[in-house]
Design a protein around this motif. Structure first.
Motif, PDB file in Angstrom:
ATOM      1  N   CYS A 279      -2.805  19.331  18.220  1.00 24.84           N
ATOM      2  CA  CYS A 279      -3.202  20.743  18.099  1.00 24.84           C
ATOM      3  C   CYS A 279      -2.242  21.503  17.183  1.00 24.84           C
ATOM      4  O   CYS A 279      -2.667  22.249  16.287  1.00 24.84           O
ATOM      5  N   GLY A 280      -0.939  21.336  17.425  1.00 20.21           N
ATOM      6  CA  GLY A 280       0.046  22.003  16.589  1.00 20.21           C
ATOM      7  C   GLY A 280      -0.015  21.528  15.148  1.00 20.21           C
ATOM      8  O   GLY A 280       0.112  22.336  14.211  1.00 20.21           O
ATOM      9  N   GLY A 281      -0.223  20.219  14.954  1.00 19.07           N
ATOM     10  CA  GLY A 281      -0.333  19.682  13.601  1.00 19.07           C
ATOM     11  C   GLY A 281      -1.520  20.254  12.853  1.00 19.07           C
ATOM     12  O   GLY A 281      -1.427  20.588  11.661  1.00 19.07           O
TER      13      GLY A 281
ATOM     14  N   MET B  51       0.836  -1.197   0.000  1.00 20.78           N
ATOM     15  CA  MET B  51       0.000   0.000   0.000  1.00 20.78           C
ATOM     16  C   MET B  51       0.873   1.250   0.000  1.00 20.78           C
ATOM     17  O   MET B  51       2.082   1.180   0.272  1.00 20.78           O
ATOM     18  N   PHE B  52       0.246   2.378  -0.302  1.00 24.37           N
ATOM     19  CA  PHE B  52       0.967   3.647  -0.343  1.00 24.37           C
ATOM     20  C   PHE B  52       0.301   4.638   0.602  1.00 24.37           C
ATOM     21  O   PHE B  52      -0.916   4.695   0.693  1.00 24.37           O
ATOM     22  N   LYS B  53       1.126   5.406   1.271  1.00 24.60           N
ATOM     23  CA  LYS B  53       0.650   6.317   2.306  1.00 24.60           C
ATOM     24  C   LYS B  53       0.943   7.754   1.900  1.00 24.60           C
ATOM     25  O   LYS B  53       2.101   8.118   1.650  1.00 24.60           O
ATOM     26  N   LYS B  54      -0.109   8.582   1.833  1.00 26.80           N
ATOM     27  CA  LYS B  54       0.042   9.973   1.384  1.00 26.80           C
ATOM     28  C   LYS B  54       0.088  10.976   2.532  1.00 26.80           C
ATOM     29  O   LYS B  54       0.405  12.146   2.303  1.00 26.80           O
ATOM     30  N   PHE B  55      -0.264  10.531   3.743  1.00 24.14           N
ATOM     31  CA  PHE B  55      -0.279  11.437   4.890  1.00 24.14           C
ATOM     32  C   PHE B  55       0.487  10.798   6.034  1.00 24.14           C
ATOM     33  O   PHE B  55       0.222   9.656   6.410  1.00 24.14           O
ATOM     34  N   MET B  56       1.446  11.528   6.577  1.00 18.83           N
ATOM     35  CA  MET B  56       2.307  11.015   7.646  1.00 18.83           C
ATOM     36  C   MET B  56       2.461  12.057   8.741  1.00 18.83           C
ATOM     37  O   MET B  56       2.584  13.252   8.447  1.00 18.83           O
ATOM     38  N   VAL B  57       2.453  11.604   9.987  1.00 15.74           N
ATOM     39  CA  VAL B  57       2.776  12.462  11.134  1.00 15.74           C
ATOM     40  C   VAL B  57       3.927  11.809  11.888  1.00 15.74           C
ATOM     41  O   VAL B  57       3.824  10.643  12.288  1.00 15.74           O
ATOM     42  N   HIS B  58       4.995  12.550  12.067  1.00 16.81           N
ATOM     43  CA  HIS B  58       6.170  12.051  12.783  1.00 16.81           C
ATOM     44  C   HIS B  58       6.416  12.910  14.019  1.00 16.81           C
ATOM     45  O   HIS B  58       6.406  14.147  13.942  1.00 16.81           O
ATOM     46  N   TYR B  59       6.642  12.230  15.135  1.00 12.10           N
ATOM     47  CA  TYR B  59       6.778  12.881  16.446  1.00 12.10           C
ATOM     48  C   TYR B  59       8.204  12.688  16.950  1.00 12.10           C
ATOM     49  O   TYR B  59       8.723  11.569  16.950  1.00 12.10           O
TER      50      TYR B  59
ATOM     51  N   GLY C   8      12.101   5.954  18.917  1.00 15.19           N
ATOM     52  CA  GLY C   8      11.804   4.824  19.789  1.00 15.19           C
ATOM     53  C   GLY C   8      10.344   4.430  19.698  1.00 15.19           C
ATOM     54  O   GLY C   8       9.541   5.041  18.980  1.00 15.19           O
ATOM     55  N   ARG C   9       9.992   3.393  20.448  1.00 14.66           N
ATOM     56  CA  ARG C   9       8.601   2.894  20.440  1.00 14.66           C
ATOM     57  C   ARG C   9       7.612   3.987  20.842  1.00 14.66           C
ATOM     58  O   ARG C   9       6.540   4.117  20.259  1.00 14.66           O
ATOM     59  N   ARG C  10       7.988   4.770  21.862  1.00 10.18           N
ATOM     60  CA  ARG C  10       7.087   5.816  22.338  1.00 10.18           C
ATOM     61  C   ARG C  10       6.876   6.878  21.266  1.00 10.18           C
ATOM     62  O   ARG C  10       5.744   7.334  21.037  1.00 10.18           O
ATOM     63  N   GLU C  11       7.953   7.295  20.593  1.00  4.41           N
ATOM     64  CA  GLU C  11       7.829   8.319  19.554  1.00  4.41           C
ATOM     65  C   GLU C  11       6.982   7.817  18.387  1.00  4.41           C
ATOM     66  O   GLU C  11       6.152   8.554  17.840  1.00  4.41           O
ATOM     67  N   ILE C  12       7.180   6.567  18.007  1.00  2.00           N
ATOM     68  CA  ILE C  12       6.375   5.986  16.925  1.00  2.00           C
ATOM     69  C   ILE C  12       4.903   5.918  17.342  1.00  2.00           C
ATOM     70  O   ILE C  12       4.004   6.246  16.564  1.00  2.00           O
ATOM     71  N   GLY C  13       4.652   5.523  18.591  1.00  2.60           N
ATOM     72  CA  GLY C  13       3.276   5.431  19.080  1.00  2.60           C
ATOM     73  C   GLY C  13       2.579   6.773  19.145  1.00  2.60           C
ATOM     74  O   GLY C  13       1.409   6.908  18.742  1.00  2.60           O
ATOM     75  N   HIS C  14       3.280   7.802  19.645  1.00  5.92           N
ATOM     76  CA  HIS C  14       2.678   9.133  19.739  1.00  5.92           C
ATOM     77  C   HIS C  14       2.411   9.718  18.356  1.00  5.92           C
ATOM     78  O   HIS C  14       1.384  10.372  18.123  1.00  5.92           O
ATOM     79  N   GLY C  15       3.358   9.503  17.418  1.00  6.54           N
ATOM     80  CA  GLY C  15       3.134   9.992  16.062  1.00  6.54           C
ATOM     81  C   GLY C  15       1.946   9.319  15.404  1.00  6.54           C
ATOM     82  O   GLY C  15       1.147   9.968  14.713  1.00  6.54           O
ATOM     83  N   ALA C  16       1.806   8.008  15.625  1.00  6.49           N
ATOM     84  CA  ALA C  16       0.682   7.266  15.043  1.00  6.49           C
ATOM     85  C   ALA C  16      -0.652   7.752  15.605  1.00  6.49           C
ATOM     86  O   ALA C  16      -1.649   7.856  14.876  1.00  6.49           O
ATOM     87  N   LEU C  17      -0.690   8.055  16.904  1.00  6.24           N
ATOM     88  CA  LEU C  17      -1.928   8.551  17.520  1.00  6.24           C
ATOM     89  C   LEU C  17      -2.312   9.908  16.936  1.00  6.24           C
ATOM     90  O   LEU C  17      -3.490  10.141  16.596  1.00  6.24           O
ATOM     91  N   ALA C  18      -1.346  10.810  16.799  1.00 10.01           N
ATOM     92  CA  ALA C  18      -1.631  12.129  16.216  1.00 10.01           C
ATOM     93  C   ALA C  18      -2.071  12.001  14.761  1.00 10.01           C
ATOM     94  O   ALA C  18      -2.953  12.739  14.300  1.00 10.01           O
ATOM     95  N   GLU C  19      -1.461  11.052  14.058  1.00  9.71           N
ATOM     96  CA  GLU C  19      -1.834  10.831  12.656  1.00  9.71           C
ATOM     97  C   GLU C  19      -3.288  10.371  12.556  1.00  9.71           C
ATOM     98  O   GLU C  19      -4.050  10.829  11.690  1.00  9.71           O
ATOM     99  N   LYS C  20      -3.694   9.473  13.442  1.00 12.52           N
ATOM    100  CA  LYS C  20      -5.087   9.030  13.463  1.00 12.52           C
ATOM    101  C   LYS C  20      -6.028  10.202  13.727  1.00 12.52           C
ATOM    102  O   LYS C  20      -7.093  10.316  13.114  1.00 12.52           O
ATOM    103  N   ALA C  21      -5.639  11.058  14.663  1.00 22.22           N
ATOM    104  CA  ALA C  21      -6.494  12.178  15.048  1.00 22.22           C
ATOM    105  C   ALA C  21      -6.705  13.149  13.900  1.00 22.22           C
ATOM    106  O   ALA C  21      -7.788  13.732  13.745  1.00 22.22           O
ATOM    107  N   LEU C  22      -5.676  13.348  13.071  1.00 23.32           N
ATOM    108  CA  LEU C  22      -5.737  14.353  12.000  1.00 23.32           C
ATOM    109  C   LEU C  22      -6.240  13.781  10.680  1.00 23.32           C
ATOM    110  O   LEU C  22      -6.733  14.527   9.825  1.00 23.32           O
TER     111      LEU C  22
END
Length: 533
Positions: free
Chosen positions: A375-377, A303-311, A328-342
């Protein structure tokens, strides 16, 4: 990848480090399990989930949670489980239990809920502006559906479970605790009320050093440090519960001061600085062409991903010195959560053919940095001229639970997160929820308490959105002059050959003459991109 009958891509043709999906599944497995080990258990425990076979229709992430719980429950390892978990969708007004990949594309939310007999212990959700009422009905249904999974694990333990081993649990020395309380209780109470995180940490370090010098002959520095922090924890909780106020002076339902700025970096495509209390996110949006899409190899296919959020969480944000390595795992997890939100407010490819990347650099942190990223994103996307549907805001709620008393806290700071019983992150727009993540340090909470938390979060979300929209309330009318320009065309598939030409001569001529890039799909969709118009 053999589980899906595939050979990995790349030069080496074998699996390397865990993929982002695998890391997120590992976190999903860990989060409901971790609170259920006995307090004081210091033995290292490793659980490895391996997908042996995949039908390509169902995501095996929920099975990883159930499998980990079952393995622990029948083992001799002390464990206060078992845990059940299910996935819920909502399609055409109806709840769907454990939906397929295809059904999830149609669903207005993807909800994973895990629980014990004592209540819900973990939630992970991506949603498309769902109301609290629909969401709660899904939670209630999901919790009822996971109870038979718990029963199955209990039956499995009766058939083949091992006797639980007796493990020596670490306990703080009660005499040391009493000595510390006698010596410095008043000072700890004063430190807890300090509004600056840096001052509070420094004061605790000085106090710990003084106690270590006094009790060095009787106790180790580690014992003294842990005992001191246990005293601090008791006092933070006691102050909040008895005084009905928080240690930073706020009411239970009060936000920290918030400030927002957009366009803070002159050369980027979009930027925003979101500050809440002593937590600050610098969010930057970059617009790319279709060639910048991320290709992902997954069990369900390519699959291809057009929207990414990195924390990013640099060590200076919490006053520390550490080597800078990969996320790290935490940074990947937080970025994924923000990506879902946006993701719920992002435009379709037809409306906006750009690849979009948001990066959140946490400049200082004192709780809820993932929600600051949301919020910042959101602000930076609007500053970049991305035609998002609405502003998105997020907030983290906490909980202090003592006996029958349950106190919900809006917008938790670091001390409340560290010493509290819950981290409940909720993000959304004025129209509804877009992402939820619940983690506990206790063995479960009720749906009624979650309902109260969602109402509090909605009030907080509206307040935050009011502040954000005074700075920018809609996307800018044009994108940055530094962003690439893209034109999209739809041609009959049989005309593609005319653009490419014999041996690719025509497309090479167009590229050489114009400097533009051409992305041509098999269905006749053509994207032409260049640095300027």
């Amino acid at each position: 990848t053999y589980a899906a009958g595939k050979i990995p891509g790349g030069f080496f043709k074998r699996e390397g480090r865990p993929t982002e999906k695998e890391i997120l599944t590992a976190r999903l497995t860990d989060r409901p399990i971790r609170p259920l080990f006995p307090t004081g258990l210091r033995n290292e425990i490793q659980i490895i989930s391996i997908v042996l076979s995949s039908d390509g229709e169902y995501d095996p992430d929920v099975l990883s949670v159930i499998g980990a719980s079952a393995a622990l429950h029948i083992s001799d390892i002390p464990f206060q489980g078992p845990v059940g978990a299910v996935k819920m969708g909502y399609i055409n007004g109806e709840l769907v239990l454990n939906p397929t990949y295809h059904q999830l594309e149609e669903s207005i939310f993807t909800l994973v809920v895990a629980g014990t007999r004592n209540g819900i212990i973990m939630i992970e959700t991506e949603a498309r502006e769902v109301s609290e009422e629909i969401y709660l009905s899904a939670l209630e249904s999901g919790y009822k559906s996971l109870l038979p999974i718990i029963e199955l694990q209990e039956e499995l333990r009766v058939k083949c479970g091992k006797q639980k081993r007796k493990v020596e649990l670490f306990e703080l020395n009660s005499q040391l605790m009493e000595s510390i309380k006698k010596d410095v209780l008043h000072r700890v109470q004063e430190i807890n009320l300090m509004t600056s995180k840096e001052e509070r940490i420094e004061a605790m370090e000085i106090l710990c050093k003084q106690l270590s010098e006094k009790y060095s002959e009787e106790y180790s520095p580690e014992e003294i440090k842990q005992a001191l922090h246990e005293v601090q924890k008791e006092e933070v909780r006691k102050y909040t519960i008895h005084n009905k106020r928080r240690v930073d002076g706020r009411e239970f339902g009060e936000l920290r001061p918030i400030s927002c700025k957009v366009g803070v970096l002159p050369r980027t495509h979009g930027s925003a600085l979101f500050t809440r209390g002593q937590t600050q996110s610098l969010a930057v949006t970059t617009l790319g062409t279709p060639a910048d899409e991320q290709m992902i190899e997954a069990l369900e296919g390519e699959m291809f991903k057009k929207f990414m959020v990195h924390y990013n969480f640099p060590p200076f944000s919490v006053g520390e010195i550490k080597p800078l390595r990969g996320p790290g795992r935490r940074e990947i997890g937080h970025g994924a959560l923000a990506e879902k939100a946006l993701r719920a407010v992002m435009p379709s490819e037809e409306e906006f053919p750009y690849t979009v990347r948001v990066v959140s650099d946490i400049l200082e942190s004192n709780g809820s940095s993932s929600m600051a990223t949301v919020c910042g994103g959101s602000l930076s996307l609007m500053d970049a001229g991305v035609p998002v549907k609405a502003s998105v805001a997020g907030v983290a709620l906490g909980l202090f639970k003592e006996s029958s008393e349950e106190i919900l806290l809006m917008d938790i700071a670091g001390l409340e997160d560290h010493y509290g019983d819950m981290d409940f992150k909720i993000a959304g727009t004025r129209n509804g929820i877009t992402a939820v993540q619940l983690d506990l340090k206790i063995d479960g909470i009720s749906v009624d308490l979650i309902s109260q938390a969602l109402k509090m979060a909605r009030e907080a979300r509206y307040q935050i959105l009011d502040i954000m929209e005074t700075v920018i309330d809609k996307p800018r009318g044009t994108i940055s002059p530094y962003a690439p320009r893209i034109t999209a065309l739809q041609l009959p598939p049989e005309k593609i050959a005319l653009i490419i030409g014999p041996g690719g001569r025509m497309i090479r001529k167009l590229i050489n003459e114009t400097g533009a890039k051409f992305d041509i799909e098999e269905d006749g969709q053509v994207h032409i991109s260049a640095d300027n118009e």
